[in-house]
Design a protein around this motif. Structure first.
Motif, short mmCIF file in Angstrom:
data_model
loop_
_atom_site.label_atom_id
_atom_site.label_comp_id
_atom_site.label_asym_id
_atom_site.label_seq_id
_atom_site.Cartn_x
_atom_site.Cartn_y
_atom_site.Cartn_z
N ARG A 169 0.84 -1.19 0.00
CA ARG A 169 0.00 0.00 0.00
C ARG A 169 0.88 1.25 0.00
O ARG A 169 1.95 1.26 0.58
N LYS A 170 0.40 2.29 -0.61
CA LYS A 170 1.19 3.52 -0.63
C LYS A 170 0.85 4.27 0.64
O LYS A 170 -0.30 4.38 1.04
N SER A 171 1.85 4.76 1.29
CA SER A 171 1.58 5.53 2.51
C SER A 171 2.37 6.81 2.50
O SER A 171 3.10 7.08 1.59
N MET A 223 -9.74 2.22 -0.40
CA MET A 223 -9.08 1.19 0.38
C MET A 223 -8.33 0.22 -0.50
O MET A 223 -8.79 -0.13 -1.58
N ASP A 224 -7.21 -0.22 0.00
CA ASP A 224 -6.44 -1.28 -0.65
C ASP A 224 -6.46 -2.43 0.32
O ASP A 224 -5.67 -2.49 1.26
N GLU A 270 -8.15 -1.17 -5.86
CA GLU A 270 -8.59 -0.38 -4.73
C GLU A 270 -10.08 -0.21 -4.79
O GLU A 270 -10.67 -0.11 -5.86
N MET A 271 -10.67 -0.19 -3.63
CA MET A 271 -12.11 -0.05 -3.55
C MET A 271 -12.45 1.29 -2.94
O MET A 271 -11.74 1.76 -2.05
N VAL A 288 -5.98 4.01 1.59
CA VAL A 288 -5.01 4.67 0.74
C VAL A 288 -5.26 6.17 0.73
O VAL A 288 -4.34 6.97 0.75
N GLU A 336 -7.23 -4.05 3.41
CA GLU A 336 -7.69 -3.61 4.71
C GLU A 336 -7.30 -2.19 5.02
O GLU A 336 -7.80 -1.59 5.95
N TYR A 337 -6.34 -1.65 4.27
CA TYR A 337 -5.75 -0.37 4.66
C TYR A 337 -6.27 0.74 3.78
O TYR A 337 -6.63 0.54 2.64
N MET A 378 -6.48 1.33 9.34
CA MET A 378 -7.49 0.36 8.96
C MET A 378 -8.86 1.02 9.01
O MET A 378 -9.04 2.04 9.65
N GLY A 402 -3.01 4.68 5.59
CA GLY A 402 -2.29 3.62 6.27
C GLY A 402 -3.04 3.06 7.47
O GLY A 402 -2.61 2.08 8.07
#
Lengths: 348, 173, 390
Positions: B171-173, C28-29, C6-7, C34, C31-32, C370, C368
């Motif tokens: 994931r991009k952060s 979201m990607d 991604e949703m 974006v 669970e996290y 949840m 980043g």
């Protein structure tokens, strides 16, 4: 005196009734198998009636307990202290429109609540309500209980998937992952008890607690079983499967009316079964002085149900990754340690 | 209760099992297939019960219906575009029939050639759980430990592969 | 290899853990998260434009509806801004009454914040406990001005209502009860491992970020910046009160929780001191051009009736100029920027609402996290849509 026998020697009372029915069957010339069939049907009806009545009572109890913990009364208007509330709920749910949703896999959508309920009900057939009153006195009763509870958790996920809703699916899968993960320490804690009692039979476990209840002999296992059973039942701090509704959608979202009622009842049935299992394993089942055993059993399981409700209304919800970490890093090692120590103590 | 109940139970369970197995193999929707797989496992468990192998039946339900089927369901539901894909049935029915007939002939010749022992009465010769445990940790200790190691390897391998994939789709952060 | 796509999830605008009608578009990607984009404006009522057509005194009830959980504080902020524009000050007793009510309102606001936060995270009981205590405060407000929620109790130049008989006693009763209740909430939540794991190191805002994004209020103080307008630019009678300003260290949700709990205790201290120091005297400034006359004199005093009429129809005209005044609302710095063109109506009224500014940091801190954390972070910032959308 029949009444005395019913309460204090339930095993002989049951055998007596069975004998009477057999003699009657032989007298009127009916095959012994048919009377056995009728026996089984009667026992099933009694068990199901007990489950339904108790579960309806539990829905009322939940709202009252929640109310009183939250400094309010809970339902008060339907009947004295709201005692008829479950009936009112049932009537309301009956009248709700059963929606035919597009894209829903009808077969699984309809089967899932039923099978979940069936799985929860199956647990009751191995629980000893009283000496001699077990529907199926199996040698592996403990394992049967866990098999049935694992079965019902699969259909929670199936229900979530069949709703054709991304978020129900996610909720259902999380519930399944959580239930599967917590089954491991659950069974390990119960094995600790089985070690102490010398067998997997629930009847044997209850009878072996005649001297001292297992909660004293296996305190760590009791606590671990309490925590793991909360997760199994999707309850209390572990109810993220249905409280996903606060975020997006839980696995129950697309269910309405009687189908929702099935799931709802299934959850309370599972709750009562969990409480009954805890009582059987740790609190001595029907053991107790003075009062008839069946009364002791009912008191104990309802105390445990109250404890479960108490926990639910006190604690906030736990997040999914914390839940998994908690299981694998804390509960499971403790369960293994408990098993090891028990084994060691028994060998020495 | 041998006799009528045994017969009825056997036939009901057998029908459920065979029908579920058929559904699993012919169903085009994969997830429905998994549901029928669960019923299949339950049917097999029931048959084990009928054969007085209670422990085996329960382990079958706990492990297969409760865990393996859930695993299948997870894989199907989490792999994108697999759950919706409909498996096309091959149209080469002729070859299928011939192969199936050959296989049936092989199995039947094996089955009918052997003398089948009568199902023992309960209590005589049944293995208790204690004996099973003793055997697993006594006579068959080495295979037991080897199987555990195989499972551990599979577990670690799965975690490593999944971890590597997650690293790629970071994931991009 | 498998790429995850991604949703986009829509949280809101209709939403159970609602702080108003706010839509959060969350990308979201797995669970996290974006990205996160707040979509606001569903509660926009055009308050700033309305003010241009209203007399200065007429706008006070509208300020109630800004942060509808702490209306007295909104009233106070607006009244202070207009008083600054006019160059007047409320009399002593008026100031003390305003501080008492405003600090009680702060306690009430934090109670609601705490309760709804617990509810969002699944601790349903805490909501009912805090609302039970808030009922005591609402009873006090009802005693004071007849209203429970949209108080409309302060005026430019003081307050219209004086503290009724029995108010001080009842307030002291409340002050005796509330510390033990706050201890109860702490007992239920502070050392609760589940609460701590949900909130520790979630939504961390560094002090530099907090200052750069213009955060104010408990959110700023939780990040370690000791900035409380009541201490830095003391207005009303805050310079005569002894109270501490709780400051956090990590800037995570748990610190924001601690800061709010401590602020409730400090507000109790302030109210206690204000009740002790309450002087007798006027509650409204003694300026005929601004203060409404006493209604009891009406039947006998015709000039007063005429004055009443003038004030309500024509209003008073502050001198030309502009003023900005920020006040320490429970949620942050609520500021009013008033431009007067010499007429009875403001030329421009701009509301600097704390929740609107606080919200700007959401995309940054939610990346980043949840999905479950989004709710926790949202609740910890305590936004209220009335303020954000105006």
């Amino acid at each position: 005196m029949w009444l005395y026998q019913f309460f204090y020697q339930p095993g002989e009372w049951a055998r007596g009734i069975y004998q009477v029915m057999e003699n009657w069957a032989v007298r009127i010339g009916m095959g012994i198998q048919w009377i056995q069939l009728i026996d089984m049907i009667i026992v099933a009806i009694i068990l199901i009636a007990f489950i339904f009545l108790d579960v309806m009572f539990l829905t009322w109890l939940e709202r009252k307990v929640a109310g009183h913990i939250q400094v309010r009364h809970g339902p008060m208007r339907t009947g004295p202290h709201g005692i008829i509330q479950p009936v009112a709920d049932a009537i309301k749910l009956l009248f709700k429109e059963p929606m035919a949703l597009p894209g829903v896999d009808n077969l699984i959508y309809l089967i899932s609540p039923l099978m979940m309920f069936v799985g929860a009900m199956l647990i009751y057939i191995v629980i000893p309500f009283s000496p001699g009153w077990v529907v199926a006195p199996m040698d592996y009763g403990l394992l049967f209980a866990f098999a049935a509870s694992g079965l019902s958790s699969f259909f929670v996920m199936a229900g979530g998937w069949s709703s054709n809703n991304k978020w129900s699916l996610l909720g259902g899968m999380r519930a399944a992952a959580m239930t599967l993960s917590y089954e491991v320490p659950l069974i390990l804690a119960a094995i600790g008890v089985a070690l102490v009692s010398g067998g997997l039979s629930l009847v044997g476990i209850v009878e072996s607690q005649a001297g001292m209840w297992n909660i004293i002999r296996q305190p760590l296992a009791a606590v671990l079983f309490l925590v793991a059973s909360l997760a199994e039942m999707n309850r209390g701090p572990f109810d993220l499967a249905e409280a996903e509704q606060e975020l997006v959608a839980g696995y129950l979202t697309e269910y309405s009316g009687m189908r929702f009622a099935m799931y709802y009842l299934g959850e309370y049935t599972h709750l009562l079964a969990g409480a009954a299992l805890f009582t059987t394993l740790f609190l001595g089942g029907w053991q107790g002085p003075l009062l008839p055993p069946i009364l002791w059993f009912l008191i104990k399981i309802h105390v445990m149900v109250f404890v479960y409700m108490w926990i639910r209304w006190t604690y906030p919800r736990i997040r999914i990754d914390h839940l998994m970490a908690f299981n694998w890093k804390f509960v499971l090692p403790l369960a293994l340690i408990n098993l090891g120590v028990t084994g060691l103590v028994l060998v020495l | 209760m041998d006799g009528l109940f045994y017969q009825i139970s056997f036939w009901v369970l057998a029908v459920i099992t065979v029908l579920s197995a058929l559904m699993v193999t012919t169903m085009q929707n994969l997830t429905r297939g998994v549901i029928f797989l669960v019923f299949f496992f339950l049917g097999i468990g029931g048959l084990y019960f009928l054969m007085q192998a209670e422990f085996l039946a329960l382990v079958q339900v706990v492990v297969y219906a409760g865990a393996v089927a859930v695993l299948f369901a997870f894989v199907i539901m989490l792999t994108p575009r697999v759950a919706e894909r409909e498996i096309k049935q091959s149209l080469n029915l002729g070859a299928g029939f011939i192969l199936a007939a050959l296989f049936l002939a092989l199995v039947l010749s094996l089955l009918l050639g052997q003398p089948w022992p009568e199902l023992a009465a309960p209590g005589a010769g049944t293995i208790t759980l204690g004996q099973l445990g003793q055997a697993l940790l006594g006579e068959y200790l080495l295979p037991f430990e080897l199987v555990s190691v195989v499972l551990l390897v599979a577990l670690v391998g799965a975690v490593v592969i999944a971890g590597r994939n997650a690293g790629r789709g970071e994931r991009k952060s | 290899m498998q790429t995850t796509h991604e949703m986009v999830v829509n949280l809101g605008p209709q939403h159970p853990s609602t702080h108003g009608v706010m839509k959060l578009e969350v990308v979201m990607d797995g669970e996290y998260i974006v990205d996160c984009k707040p979509v606001i404006g569903q509660l926009h009522r055009g308050m700033e434009k309305m003010a241009e057509g209203m007399l200065y005194g007429q706008f006070i009830p509208i300020t109630d509806r800004l942060d509808y959980l702490s209306p007295a504080c909104n009233n106070l902020s607006y009244c202070l801004a207009v008083e600054k524009l006019l160059g007047i000050e409320a009399p002593e007793r008026g100031k003390y009454i305003r501080v008492i009510i405003a600090e009680m309102q702060r306690i009430a606001n934090h109670l609601v914040a705490l309760g709804s936060w617990g509810l969002d995270l699944g601790a349903w009981t805490i909501l009912l406990y805090t609302f039970r205590d808030r009922e005591m405060l609402l009873d006090l407000f009802e005693m004071f001005c007849g209203q429970r929620m949209t108080l409309n109790c302060f005026r430019v130049g003081g307050t219209t209502y004086d503290l009724p008989d029995g108010f001080v006693e009842k307030a002291r009763e409340f002050l005796e009860v509330i510390p033990s209740r706050i201890n109860d909430y702490e007992a239920l939540l502070t050392k609760n491992p589940i609460w701590m794991t949900r909130l520790r190191d979630v939504g961390v805002v560094s002090a530099e970020d907090a200052l750069a994004y213009g955060l104010t209020g408990p959110n700023l103080r939780a990040s370690g910046v000791k900035w409380d307008l009541r201490k830095v630019y003391p207005y009303e009678v805050y310079d005569r009160m002894q109270f501490d300003v709780p400051v956090g260290s990590r800037g995570d949700c748990l610190d924001r929780y601690y800061v709010r709990i401590q602020e409730m205790r400090q507000s109790c201290r302030i109210v206690q001191q204000a009740l002790d120091q309450l002087p007798p005297g006027d509650i409204m400034v003694d300026m005929p051009t601004i203060a409404l006359p006493n209604k009891e004199e009406f039947p006998n005093n015709f000039p007063e009736v005429v004055r009443h009429f003038h004030l309500l129809v024509q209003g008073y005209a502050p001198p030309e100029g502009e003023v900005y005044l920020g006040y320490e609302n429970p949620k942050g710095e609520l500021g009013f920027y008033l431009v007067s063109d010499g007429s009875g109506y403001p030329y421009r009224l701009k509301i600097r609402s704390p929740s609107f500014i606080n919200m700007q940091i959401f995309p940054k801190i939610m990346r980043g996290a949840m999905l479950a954390d989004v709710i926790a972070i949202l609740a910890s910032f305590d936004p209220v849509l009335g303020e954000i959308d105006r």
